[in-house]
Design a protein around this motif. Structure first.
Motif, PDB file in Angstrom:
ATOM      1  N   LYS A  96       0.645  -1.179  -0.052  1.00 48.68           N
ATOM      2  CA  LYS A  96       0.230  -0.126   0.143  1.00 48.68           C
ATOM      3  C   LYS A  96       0.728   0.967  -0.300  1.00 48.68           C
ATOM      4  CE  LYS A  96      -3.365  -2.180   2.398  1.00 48.68           C
ATOM      5  NZ  LYS A  96      -4.582  -2.230   3.437  1.00 48.68           N
ATOM      6  N   LEU A  97      -0.232   2.827  -0.087  1.00 48.61           N
ATOM      7  CA  LEU A  97       0.992   3.412  -0.716  1.00 48.61           C
ATOM      8  C   LEU A  97       1.380   3.796   1.250  1.00 48.61           C
ATOM      9  CD1 LEU A  97       1.922   5.945  -2.518  1.00 48.61           C
ATOM     10  CD2 LEU A  97      -0.625   7.217  -1.393  1.00 48.61           C
ATOM     11  N   TYR A  98       2.343   4.532   1.512  1.00 48.22           N
ATOM     12  CA  TYR A  98       3.462   4.984   2.380  1.00 48.22           C
ATOM     13  C   TYR A  98       3.110   6.097   2.355  1.00 48.22           C
ATOM     14  CZ  TYR A  98       6.790   5.593   6.021  1.00 48.22           C
ATOM     15  OH  TYR A  98       7.094   6.081   7.174  1.00 48.22           O
ATOM     16  N   VAL A  99       2.356   6.411   3.075  1.00 47.58           N
ATOM     17  CA  VAL A  99       2.036   8.167   3.868  1.00 47.58           C
ATOM     18  C   VAL A  99       2.426   8.929   5.219  1.00 47.58           C
ATOM     19  CG1 VAL A  99      -0.776   7.392   3.464  1.00 47.58           C
ATOM     20  CG2 VAL A  99       0.181   9.726   2.837  1.00 47.58           C
ATOM     21  N   SER A 100       2.464   9.290   4.956  1.00 47.82           N
ATOM     22  CA  SER A 100       1.671  10.662   6.371  1.00 47.82           C
ATOM     23  C   SER A 100       0.909  11.108   6.251  1.00 47.82           C
ATOM     24  CB  SER A 100       3.564  11.337   7.070  1.00 47.82           C
ATOM     25  OG  SER A 100       3.257  12.495   6.444  1.00 47.82           O
ATOM     26  N   ALA A 101       0.422  11.368   7.006  1.00 50.87           N
ATOM     27  CA  ALA A 101      -0.953  12.674   6.524  1.00 50.87           C
ATOM     28  C   ALA A 101      -1.485  13.100   8.087  1.00 50.87           C
ATOM     29  CB  ALA A 101      -2.953  11.833   6.368  1.00 50.87           C
ATOM     30  N   GLU A 102      -2.063  14.116   8.078  1.00 48.12           N
ATOM     31  CA  GLU A 102      -2.273  15.135   9.095  1.00 48.12           C
ATOM     32  C   GLU A 102      -3.064  16.322   8.597  1.00 48.12           C
ATOM     33  OE1 GLU A 102      -0.302  18.419  12.376  1.00 48.12           O
ATOM     34  OE2 GLU A 102       0.532  17.428  11.196  1.00 48.12           O
ATOM     35  N   PHE A 103      -4.665  15.801   9.188  1.00 48.60           N
ATOM     36  CA  PHE A 103      -5.729  16.646   8.773  1.00 48.60           C
ATOM     37  C   PHE A 103      -5.342  17.802   9.669  1.00 48.60           C
ATOM     38  CE2 PHE A 103      -7.432  12.500   8.200  1.00 48.60           C
ATOM     39  CZ  PHE A 103      -8.031  12.282   7.159  1.00 48.60           C
ATOM     40  N   ALA A 104      -6.259  19.174   9.305  1.00 48.18           N
ATOM     41  CA  ALA A 104      -6.375  20.612   9.932  1.00 48.18           C
ATOM     42  C   ALA A 104      -7.496  21.081   9.681  1.00 48.18           C
ATOM     43  CB  ALA A 104      -4.721  21.165   9.628  1.00 48.18           C
ATOM     44  N   ASP A 105      -7.896  21.502  10.976  1.00 48.54           N
ATOM     45  CA  ASP A 105      -9.321  22.776  11.307  1.00 48.54           C
ATOM     46  C   ASP A 105      -8.660  23.755  10.847  1.00 48.54           C
ATOM     47  OD1 ASP A 105     -11.721  23.729  11.115  1.00 48.54           O
ATOM     48  OD2 ASP A 105     -11.374  23.015  13.154  1.00 48.54           O
ATOM     49  N   ARG A 106      -8.482  24.764   9.769  1.00 48.94           N
ATOM     50  CA  ARG A 106      -7.738  25.823   9.884  1.00 48.94           C
ATOM     51  C   ARG A 106      -9.049  27.073  10.556  1.00 48.94           C
ATOM     52  NH1 ARG A 106      -8.445  28.667   3.388  1.00 48.94           N
ATOM     53  NH2 ARG A 106     -10.632  28.753   4.128  1.00 48.94           N
ATOM     54  N   PHE A 107      -8.382  28.378  11.345  1.00 47.31           N
ATOM     55  CA  PHE A 107      -8.937  28.595  12.064  1.00 47.31           C
ATOM     56  C   PHE A 107      -9.054  30.203  11.993  1.00 47.31           C
ATOM     57  CE2 PHE A 107      -4.731  27.969  14.205  1.00 47.31           C
ATOM     58  CZ  PHE A 107      -3.919  29.848  14.682  1.00 47.31           C
ATOM     59  N   ALA A 108      -7.613  30.308  10.881  1.00 41.98           N
ATOM     60  CA  ALA A 108      -7.370  31.207  10.282  1.00 41.98           C
ATOM     61  C   ALA A 108      -6.327  31.167   9.655  1.00 41.98           C
ATOM     62  CB  ALA A 108      -6.470  32.667  10.966  1.00 41.98           C
ATOM     63  N   GLY A 109      -6.111  32.960   8.355  1.00 38.26           N
ATOM     64  CA  GLY A 109      -5.331  32.445   6.554  1.00 38.26           C
ATOM     65  C   GLY A 109      -6.510  33.253   5.658  1.00 38.26           C
ATOM     66  N   PHE A 110      -5.758  33.011   4.949  1.00 38.98           N
ATOM     67  CA  PHE A 110      -6.011  33.504   3.025  1.00 38.98           C
ATOM     68  C   PHE A 110      -4.975  33.006   2.290  1.00 38.98           C
ATOM     69  CE2 PHE A 110      -2.761  36.329   5.047  1.00 38.98           C
ATOM     70  CZ  PHE A 110      -2.027  36.885   3.557  1.00 38.98           C
ATOM     71  N   VAL A 111      -5.818  33.383   0.819  1.00 41.00           N
ATOM     72  CA  VAL A 111      -4.370  32.347   0.059  1.00 41.00           C
ATOM     73  C   VAL A 111      -4.606  33.638  -0.913  1.00 41.00           C
ATOM     74  CG1 VAL A 111      -4.740  30.570  -2.310  1.00 41.00           C
ATOM     75  CG2 VAL A 111      -5.097  29.725  -0.028  1.00 41.00           C
TER      76      VAL A 111
END
Length: 117
Positions: A96-111
């Motif tokens: 299987k694909l070897y992957v690291s993953a981290e979910f995040a809940d954005r509380f501020a920022g922009f693009v």
């Protein structure tokens, strides 16, 4: 909205093939998954990074309208068909694909608009 940062590792010597395949995946996701709000892929820059990444590292930054939208992306035909075709380009663990993953809940920022594209 749910965001995720993941890392994959290309098979050494196949980085160019992997990047080309990933560009195709990005286009398919952009065209076919409207609940994917952001799907940005990056190759690692070793110089100046702490700790220094391996040169074969690929970093994903993505955002979806909901966790359900992410799960539909991960299990849907665009991603699963693509992965079946290109898994050999990436490091695997137990097949299987070897992957690291981290979910995040954005509380501020922009693009900024210049970051799009």
């Amino acid at each position: 909205m749910i965001s995720i940062v993941t890392k994959w590792w290309c098979v050494p010597g196949r980085e160019d093939e992997a990047v080309a395949a990933l560009k195709d995946l990005v286009q398919q996701v952009e065209d076919g998954e409207p609940d994917t709000l952001m799907y940005c892929l990056h190759t690692a820059v070793v110089e100046g990074s702490l700790p220094p990444p391996t040169p074969s590292e690929v970093i994903f930054m993505g955002a979806w309208t909901s966790r359900q939208a992410f799960d539909e992306h991960r299990t849907g035909p665009i991603f699963t068909d693509w992965l079946d075709k290109h898994l050999d380009l990436f490091v695997r663990n137990d097949g299987k694909l070897y992957v690291s993953a981290e979910f995040a809940d954005r509380f501020a920022g922009f693009v900024r608009g210049a970051a799009i594209g």
